[in-house]
Design an enzyme around this catalytic site. Structure first.
Site, short mmCIF file in Angstrom:
data_model
loop_
_atom_site.label_atom_id
_atom_site.label_comp_id
_atom_site.label_asym_id
_atom_site.label_seq_id
_atom_site.Cartn_x
_atom_site.Cartn_y
_atom_site.Cartn_z
N SER A 130 1.01 -1.16 0.15
CA SER A 130 -0.03 0.21 0.04
C SER A 130 0.80 1.39 -0.09
O SER A 130 1.95 1.26 0.36
CB SER A 130 -0.73 0.08 1.31
OG SER A 130 -1.40 1.17 1.62
N TYR B 241 -3.49 -0.04 9.98
CA TYR B 241 -3.13 -0.44 8.51
C TYR B 241 -1.96 -0.08 7.94
O TYR B 241 -1.31 -0.98 7.66
CB TYR B 241 -4.32 0.24 7.69
CG TYR B 241 -4.44 0.00 6.49
CD1 TYR B 241 -3.82 0.81 5.43
CD2 TYR B 241 -5.17 -1.26 5.83
CE1 TYR B 241 -3.90 0.57 4.05
CE2 TYR B 241 -4.95 -1.52 4.50
CZ TYR B 241 -4.57 -0.73 3.47
OH TYR B 241 -4.61 -0.80 2.11
P1 NAP Z 1 -11.88 -5.10 -0.57
O1 NAP Z 1 -12.71 -4.43 -1.47
O2 NAP Z 1 -12.14 -4.77 1.18
O3 NAP Z 1 -11.64 -6.44 -0.72
C1 NAP Z 1 -10.95 -7.22 0.28
C2 NAP Z 1 -10.94 -8.78 0.12
O4 NAP Z 1 -10.55 -9.32 1.17
C3 NAP Z 1 -12.48 -9.02 0.28
O5 NAP Z 1 -12.85 -10.05 -0.62
C4 NAP Z 1 -12.65 -9.72 1.70
O6 NAP Z 1 -13.63 -10.48 1.95
C5 NAP Z 1 -11.28 -10.29 1.82
N1 NAP Z 1 -10.92 -10.70 3.04
C6 NAP Z 1 -10.87 -9.80 4.35
N2 NAP Z 1 -10.52 -10.43 5.22
C7 NAP Z 1 -10.41 -11.69 4.80
C8 NAP Z 1 -10.00 -12.97 5.74
N3 NAP Z 1 -9.57 -12.65 7.02
N4 NAP Z 1 -9.85 -14.08 4.99
C9 NAP Z 1 -9.90 -14.05 3.79
N5 NAP Z 1 -10.47 -13.01 2.89
C10 NAP Z 1 -10.55 -11.88 3.58
O7 NAP Z 1 -10.29 -4.43 -0.78
P2 NAP Z 1 -9.71 -4.02 -1.84
O8 NAP Z 1 -9.62 -2.58 -1.94
O9 NAP Z 1 -10.01 -4.75 -3.04
O10 NAP Z 1 -8.10 -4.13 -1.75
C11 NAP Z 1 -7.67 -5.30 -1.82
C12 NAP Z 1 -6.09 -5.54 -1.13
O11 NAP Z 1 -5.59 -4.27 -1.64
C13 NAP Z 1 -6.06 -5.29 0.35
O12 NAP Z 1 -5.23 -5.91 0.97
C14 NAP Z 1 -5.82 -3.71 0.53
O13 NAP Z 1 -5.28 -3.45 1.69
C15 NAP Z 1 -4.82 -3.51 -0.55
N6 NAP Z 1 -5.03 -2.08 -1.22
C16 NAP Z 1 -6.01 -1.53 -1.60
C17 NAP Z 1 -5.94 -0.05 -2.14
C18 NAP Z 1 -7.16 0.50 -2.32
O14 NAP Z 1 -7.19 1.73 -2.44
N7 NAP Z 1 -8.40 0.00 -2.77
C19 NAP Z 1 -4.94 0.30 -2.05
C20 NAP Z 1 -3.80 -0.09 -1.61
C21 NAP Z 1 -3.92 -1.48 -1.08
P3 NAP Z 1 -15.06 -9.99 2.90
O15 NAP Z 1 -15.91 -9.65 2.03
O16 NAP Z 1 -15.54 -11.47 3.38
O17 NAP Z 1 -14.70 -9.07 3.90
C1 GCO Z 2 -6.99 5.19 3.23
C2 GCO Z 2 -7.09 4.22 1.99
C3 GCO Z 2 -5.82 3.75 1.61
C4 GCO Z 2 -5.85 2.89 0.49
C5 GCO Z 2 -4.48 2.49 0.09
C6 GCO Z 2 -3.61 3.19 -0.22
O1 GCO Z 2 -7.79 5.03 3.97
O2 GCO Z 2 -6.02 5.99 3.30
O3 GCO Z 2 -8.17 3.38 2.29
O4 GCO Z 2 -5.18 3.20 2.69
O5 GCO Z 2 -6.52 1.80 0.90
O6 GCO Z 2 -4.05 1.42 1.10
O7 GCO Z 2 -2.48 2.61 -0.96
#
Ligand code: NAP
Ligand code: GCO
Length: 261
Positions: free
Chosen positions: A146, A159
């Protein structure tokens, strides 16, 4: 140039938390490159809802229900997947949560839950999958980090601690498992439009314009922006890339911020 470097035919890819969001987008890209897709979610309904989504894209994905923090269940499911689908060649540790609570107001239980899922979960998953990779002669592990692996901001102490730790877990496992031809790398997405960031993108939310202003590309990322990077890190094209976090952020980390006019 022939794209054999980026083909994944004959390989099994497990993407955690890939019933929607970034995980599903990455899984679809790995499938388009030829990989057999396995995914999990902790919620049975989400897995059931995701399967027709994959089928609509012509992907015969296999879905399993388990929680990445439950070591016993993870071990059992990795064995089940290995016997039903095959040895896992590519592991994408994507499953993750966020809790946006000021540190002074955050319960320790909330802090622990984020660390458990976002950092201990990838450790449990990697430890369960690595023996099969070692036996097979190598593999790829990709941890989804992230911006918060590098930067802090208010309300995301747990986080950021987890994602900063995940960066270092990536580097450490890369060092320990390189001799087995396992490459361990990370992807650091910027701000991506998924359910996880939906609360920050509501109409008129100040964070919306803030992030657009902090991103040279001047837009939120999409899950599709992560498809090329994950195929690269899952493929032989990255066989000499190890312990690297590939930031896919539209330039955020390179940017001091828009200069006043
Ligand atoms: P999301 O929409 O919240 O999806 C997260 C997924 O992980 C969901 O399918 C969730 O299932 C599953 N999950 C959560 N806890 C779990 C567990 N204990 N065991 C198995 N599955 C679990 O998140 P996203 O935005 O797609 O992000 C995916 C990854 O990218 C995460 O690691 C997040 O931190 C990272 N990320 C996101 C962003 C962003 O801007 N969106 C940026 C940087 C990094 P449930 O529906 O059952 O909870
Ligand atoms: C926040 C956002 C970010 C993104 C991501 C950025 O609240 O700042 O959720 O943390 O999820 O991780 O890279």
């Amino acid at each position: 140039m022939d794209n054999y470097l980026f083909r994944l035919d004959g390989r099994v890819a497990l993407v955690t938390g890939a019933s929607y969001g970034i995980g599903m987008a990455m899984a679809k890209a790995l499938a388009q490159a030829g990989a057999t897709i396995v995914f999990n979610d902790r919620n049975r309904d989400r897995v059931a809802e995701a399967l027709p989504e994959y089928r609509k894209s012509g992907i015969d994905a296999r879905g399993y229900v388990f929680d990445v923090t439950d070591e016993k269940s993870v071990r059992e499911h990795i064995e089940k997947i290995t016997s039903e689908v095959g040895v896992i060649d590519i592991l994408v540790n994507n499953a993750g949560i966020i809790k946006r609570i000021p540190a002074l107001e955050m319960d320790v239980a909330d802090f622990r839950e984020v660390i458990d899922i976002d950092l201990t979960g990838p450790f449990i998953m990697s430890k369960a999958v690595a023996p099969g990779m070692i036996k097979k002669g190598g593999g790829k592990i990709i941890n989804i980090c992230s911006m918060m692996s590098e930067l802090g901001r208010e309300t995301v102490s747990a986080y950021a601690s987890a994602k900063g730790g995940l960066k270092m877990l990536t580097r450490n496992l890369a060092c320990e498992w390189a001799e087995h031809n396992i490459q361990v790398n990370g992807i650091g997405p910027g701000y991506i439009a998924t359910p996880q960031t939906a609360p920050l993108r509501t109409e008129g939310h100040p964070f919306n314009s803030f992030i657009i202003g902090r991103t040279p590309a001047a837009r939120w990322g999409t899950p599709e922006d992560l498809q090329g990077p994950v195929v690269f890190l899952a493929s032989r094209a990255s066989d000499f890339v190890n312990g690297h976090i590939l930031y896919v952020d539209g330039g955020i980390l390179a940017y001091i911020g828009k200069q006043p006019k």
